[in-house]
Scaffold this motif. Structure first.
Motif, PDB file in Angstrom:
ATOM      1  N   LEU A   1       0.842  -1.194   0.000  1.00  0.00           N
ATOM      2  CA  LEU A   1       0.000   0.000   0.000  1.00  0.00           C
ATOM      3  C   LEU A   1       0.872   1.237   0.000  1.00  0.00           C
ATOM      4  O   LEU A   1       1.858   1.312   0.743  1.00  0.00           O
ATOM      5  N   GLN A   2       0.482   2.226  -0.825  1.00  0.00           N
ATOM      6  CA  GLN A   2       1.173   3.513  -0.806  1.00  0.00           C
ATOM      7  C   GLN A   2       0.210   4.619  -1.223  1.00  0.00           C
ATOM      8  O   GLN A   2      -0.656   4.413  -2.073  1.00  0.00           O
ATOM      9  N   GLY A   3       0.343   5.797  -0.621  1.00  0.00           N
ATOM     10  CA  GLY A   3      -0.482   6.941  -0.986  1.00  0.00           C
ATOM     11  C   GLY A   3      -1.635   7.147  -0.025  1.00  0.00           C
ATOM     12  O   GLY A   3      -2.178   6.196   0.554  1.00  0.00           O
ATOM     13  N   ALA A   4      -2.041   8.397   0.137  1.00  0.00           N
ATOM     14  CA  ALA A   4      -3.123   8.755   1.045  1.00  0.00           C
ATOM     15  C   ALA A   4      -4.425   8.076   0.631  1.00  0.00           C
ATOM     16  O   ALA A   4      -4.836   8.157  -0.526  1.00  0.00           O
ATOM     17  N   GLY A   5      -5.046   7.401   1.570  1.00  0.00           N
ATOM     18  CA  GLY A   5      -6.330   6.767   1.305  1.00  0.00           C
ATOM     19  C   GLY A   5      -6.254   5.394   0.700  1.00  0.00           C
ATOM     20  O   GLY A   5      -7.304   4.779   0.428  1.00  0.00           O
TER      21      GLY A   5
ATOM     22  N   VAL B   1     -11.301 -35.385   8.112  1.00  0.00           N
ATOM     23  CA  VAL B   1     -10.207 -35.944   8.911  1.00  0.00           C
ATOM     24  C   VAL B   1      -8.928 -35.966   8.068  1.00  0.00           C
ATOM     25  O   VAL B   1      -8.960 -36.102   6.852  1.00  0.00           O
ATOM     26  N   GLY B   2      -7.794 -35.804   8.745  1.00  0.00           N
ATOM     27  CA  GLY B   2      -6.519 -35.822   8.041  1.00  0.00           C
ATOM     28  C   GLY B   2      -6.201 -34.546   7.291  1.00  0.00           C
ATOM     29  O   GLY B   2      -5.270 -34.500   6.494  1.00  0.00           O
ATOM     30  N   THR B   3      -6.942 -33.477   7.560  1.00  0.00           N
ATOM     31  CA  THR B   3      -6.749 -32.203   6.856  1.00  0.00           C
ATOM     32  C   THR B   3      -5.407 -31.565   7.211  1.00  0.00           C
ATOM     33  O   THR B   3      -4.964 -31.592   8.350  1.00  0.00           O
ATOM     34  N   ASP B   4      -4.795 -30.954   6.196  1.00  0.00           N
ATOM     35  CA  ASP B   4      -3.586 -30.147   6.374  1.00  0.00           C
ATOM     36  C   ASP B   4      -3.891 -28.763   5.815  1.00  0.00           C
ATOM     37  O   ASP B   4      -4.056 -28.603   4.599  1.00  0.00           O
ATOM     38  N   SER B   5      -3.974 -27.752   6.680  1.00  0.00           N
ATOM     39  CA  SER B   5      -4.480 -26.446   6.254  1.00  0.00           C
ATOM     40  C   SER B   5      -3.664 -25.316   6.862  1.00  0.00           C
ATOM     41  O   SER B   5      -3.250 -25.392   8.026  1.00  0.00           O
ATOM     42  N   TYR B   6      -3.460 -24.266   6.067  1.00  0.00           N
ATOM     43  CA  TYR B   6      -2.773 -23.080   6.588  1.00  0.00           C
ATOM     44  C   TYR B   6      -3.152 -21.878   5.739  1.00  0.00           C
ATOM     45  O   TYR B   6      -3.254 -21.971   4.505  1.00  0.00           O
ATOM     46  N   GLU B   7      -3.361 -20.718   6.369  1.00  0.00           N
ATOM     47  CA  GLU B   7      -3.646 -19.481   5.653  1.00  0.00           C
ATOM     48  C   GLU B   7      -2.805 -18.357   6.240  1.00  0.00           C
ATOM     49  O   GLU B   7      -2.534 -18.323   7.446  1.00  0.00           O
ATOM     50  N   GLN B   8      -2.383 -17.430   5.357  1.00  0.00           N
ATOM     51  CA  GLN B   8      -1.609 -16.296   5.832  1.00  0.00           C
ATOM     52  C   GLN B   8      -1.828 -15.089   4.927  1.00  0.00           C
ATOM     53  O   GLN B   8      -2.100 -15.220   3.729  1.00  0.00           O
ATOM     54  N   ASN B   9      -1.696 -13.918   5.532  1.00  0.00           N
ATOM     55  CA  ASN B   9      -1.787 -12.661   4.809  1.00  0.00           C
ATOM     56  C   ASN B   9      -0.678 -11.737   5.298  1.00  0.00           C
ATOM     57  O   ASN B   9      -0.463 -11.591   6.498  1.00  0.00           O
ATOM     58  N   ARG B  10       0.059 -11.120   4.345  1.00  0.00           N
ATOM     59  CA  ARG B  10       1.138 -10.198   4.666  1.00  0.00           C
ATOM     60  C   ARG B  10       0.924  -8.894   3.906  1.00  0.00           C
ATOM     61  O   ARG B  10       0.643  -8.911   2.704  1.00  0.00           O
ATOM     62  N   ASN B  11       1.063  -7.777   4.616  1.00  0.00           N
ATOM     63  CA  ASN B  11       0.907  -6.462   3.997  1.00  0.00           C
ATOM     64  C   ASN B  11       2.125  -5.604   4.287  1.00  0.00           C
ATOM     65  O   ASN B  11       2.596  -5.555   5.425  1.00  0.00           O
ATOM     66  N   LEU B  12       2.597  -4.922   3.242  1.00  0.00           N
ATOM     67  CA  LEU B  12       3.753  -4.040   3.363  1.00  0.00           C
ATOM     68  C   LEU B  12       3.285  -2.602   3.166  1.00  0.00           C
ATOM     69  O   LEU B  12       2.799  -2.233   2.090  1.00  0.00           O
ATOM     70  N   VAL B  13       3.398  -1.795   4.203  1.00  0.00           N
ATOM     71  CA  VAL B  13       2.965  -0.402   4.171  1.00  0.00           C
ATOM     72  C   VAL B  13       4.136   0.466   3.749  1.00  0.00           C
ATOM     73  O   VAL B  13       5.187   0.485   4.401  1.00  0.00           O
TER      74      VAL B  13
ATOM     75  N   ALA C   1       0.224 -10.415   9.193  1.00  0.00           N
ATOM     76  CA  ALA C   1       1.209  -9.403   9.589  1.00  0.00           C
ATOM     77  C   ALA C   1       1.098  -8.203   8.663  1.00  0.00           C
ATOM     78  O   ALA C   1       0.968  -8.346   7.445  1.00  0.00           O
ATOM     79  N   THR C   2       1.154  -7.013   9.240  1.00  0.00           N
ATOM     80  CA  THR C   2       1.165  -5.755   8.493  1.00  0.00           C
ATOM     81  C   THR C   2       2.248  -4.868   9.085  1.00  0.00           C
ATOM     82  O   THR C   2       2.280  -4.649  10.296  1.00  0.00           O
ATOM     83  N   GLY C   3       3.152  -4.373   8.226  1.00  0.00           N
ATOM     84  CA  GLY C   3       4.233  -3.548   8.753  1.00  0.00           C
ATOM     85  C   GLY C   3       4.961  -2.791   7.675  1.00  0.00           C
ATOM     86  O   GLY C   3       4.632  -2.874   6.482  1.00  0.00           O
TER      87      GLY C   3
END
Length: 409
Positions: A277-281, A297-309, A337-339
């Motif tokens: 993300l960049q810029g006002a608004g 059963v036996g599920t293998d699951s993972y979710e992730q979100n990363r944001n770069l400000v 994570a957002t940073g």
């Protein structure tokens, strides 16, 4: 018309500290499970959108009232696509048996599109040889429009489907993806829209036994872009890779609400979305819902979100949710994570003689490249890398960058 009624639970007063609502609505506590949302094909079954609803509360609903409440043009539109062996493109009637196979709209814009389209664009993949088809849409106009697309991967088939969106649009649409047993398909949706375009999309997918779906959402252009995938791993041993990359500039709203539903044994799912993300608004929204049913059963699951400000004045909302109905799983987790920039990375590059502005661009490109390089089409990956570089330099992003022509249908 098919309607799934919302479920509510009647609880004794004071049980577990839960008290009845004071609004007089039958003294019930609503079920919060993701799969229990109200759903219907009929737009009239949904109340007017106010922005207070859970599905709309982070969206600028005032900018697209014409798509949620107004009349829509549901006629067919021009597309560009080359002839590819093993790929069939055709317009089919809304009564065709291939429609309404996967999911049911859970919000008003999706239901309005479903109630309004005349014919659906059908893309069928057949044959075990790998193949790529690129479908381009660039002449949708600036009037409110509905669309419907059905992508069918027959059993044992392999293919890559790229849908590129550019130009002007005020569009609400539904996309159904049916992945047959032991098929292996990648579906990529790329948003190169013009600056004032508004695009609301709901993708519904079902994945068969021992089948694999890679679903990729790329959002760069447009004023408001909201692409919400609902992805069901319904076949035993099915595999899902849900990827997303987005870059929000000043005044842009880019949103993704991802729902991954493990509904069969020994399924594997990965959700990875990354944005800058960049810029006002500049505003991004990512909501990730994962439901592991008691049958999974036996599920293998993972979710992730990363944001770069990248600048001040931006906002990134990131909300991961995980529901597990069985304890017999291989693993499940989520992360968000957002940073800002990693100062150590910048220092490392600058210490080797790279100017700060170039170092920053290298860091951002490296951050987003993880997603881009998994698309599987070298030409598109190169164009996206160029587009990310253009975003960083503040120059206009266009679908014409490196574009190859197709045959209009």
């Amino acid at each position: 018309m098919t309607t799934a009624a919302p479920t509510q639970t009647q609880l004794p007063e004071g049980q577990h500290g839960i008290k009845a609502h004071s609004d007089g609505a039958g003294k019930v506590v609503p079920v919060q499970t993701r799969s229990e949302r109200f759903a219907s094909f009929d737009v009239n079954d949904f109340a007017a959108v106010t922005g207070r609803e859970a599905v709309w509360k982070l969206s600028p609903v005032g900018t697209f009232t014409d798509l949620t409440a107004g009349e829509l043009d549901g006629s067919t539109y021009p597309i560009e696509a080359d002839d590819v062996d093993g790929v069939t493109l055709e317009w089919i009637d809304r009564a065709d048996a291939r429609i309404a196979v996967v999911g049911v709209p859970e919000e008003r814009a999706s239901a309005n599109a479903w109630s309004s389209f005349d014919q659906a664009l059908s893309i069928t993949i057949d044959g075990e040889e790998a193949k790529t088809v690129v479908v381009k849409r660039s002449a949708l106009g600036d009037g409110p429009r509905a669309a419907h697309t059905v992508i069918t991967a027959k059993p044992f088939s392999r293919g890559l489907v790229i849908i590129e969106n550019s130009g002007d649009a005020r569009l609400t649409e539904n996309v159904e993806i049916v992945v047959g047993d032991q098929a292996d398909i990648t579906v990529v949706s790329v948003q190169w829209w013009n600056d004032e375009a508004v695009h609301l999309a709901n993708h519904f997918a079902t994945i068969g036994r021992d089948a694999r779906l890679k679903h990729v959402v790329v959002s760069l252009g447009g004023k408001v872009v909201r692409v919400n995938p609902t992805l069901h791993l319904n076949g035993q041993g099915s595999d899902l890779e849900a990827l997303g990359v987005y870059f929000a500039d000043a005044g842009q709203h880019l949103e993704q609400q991802v729902y991954m539903h493990h509904n069969a044994a020994n399924t594997r799912g990965r959700v990875t979305y990354k944005g800058a993300l960049q810029g006002a608004g500049a505003r991004t929204v990512w909501i990730g819902d994962v439901l592991i049913s008691n049958s999974a059963v036996g599920t293998d699951s993972y979710e992730q979100n990363r944001n770069l400000v990248l600048t001040d004045g931006t906002r990134a909302d990131s909300i991961p949710n995980l529901e597990i109905e069985t304890g017999d799983i291989a693993g499940a987790g989520h992360a968000s994570a957002t940073g800002r920039f990693d100062d150590e990375q910048l220092f490392y590059l600058q210490a080797r003689g790279i100017p700060e502005d170039q170092a920053r661009r290298l860091v951002v490109r490296g951050f987003l490249t993880e997603i881009v390089q998994q698309i599987g089409d070298a030409a598109l990956q190169e164009r996206l890398q160029d587009a990310i570089e253009a975003e960083l330099l503040g120059t206009p992003v266009s679908a014409s960058t490196g574009a190859q022509g197709g045959a209009q249908q």
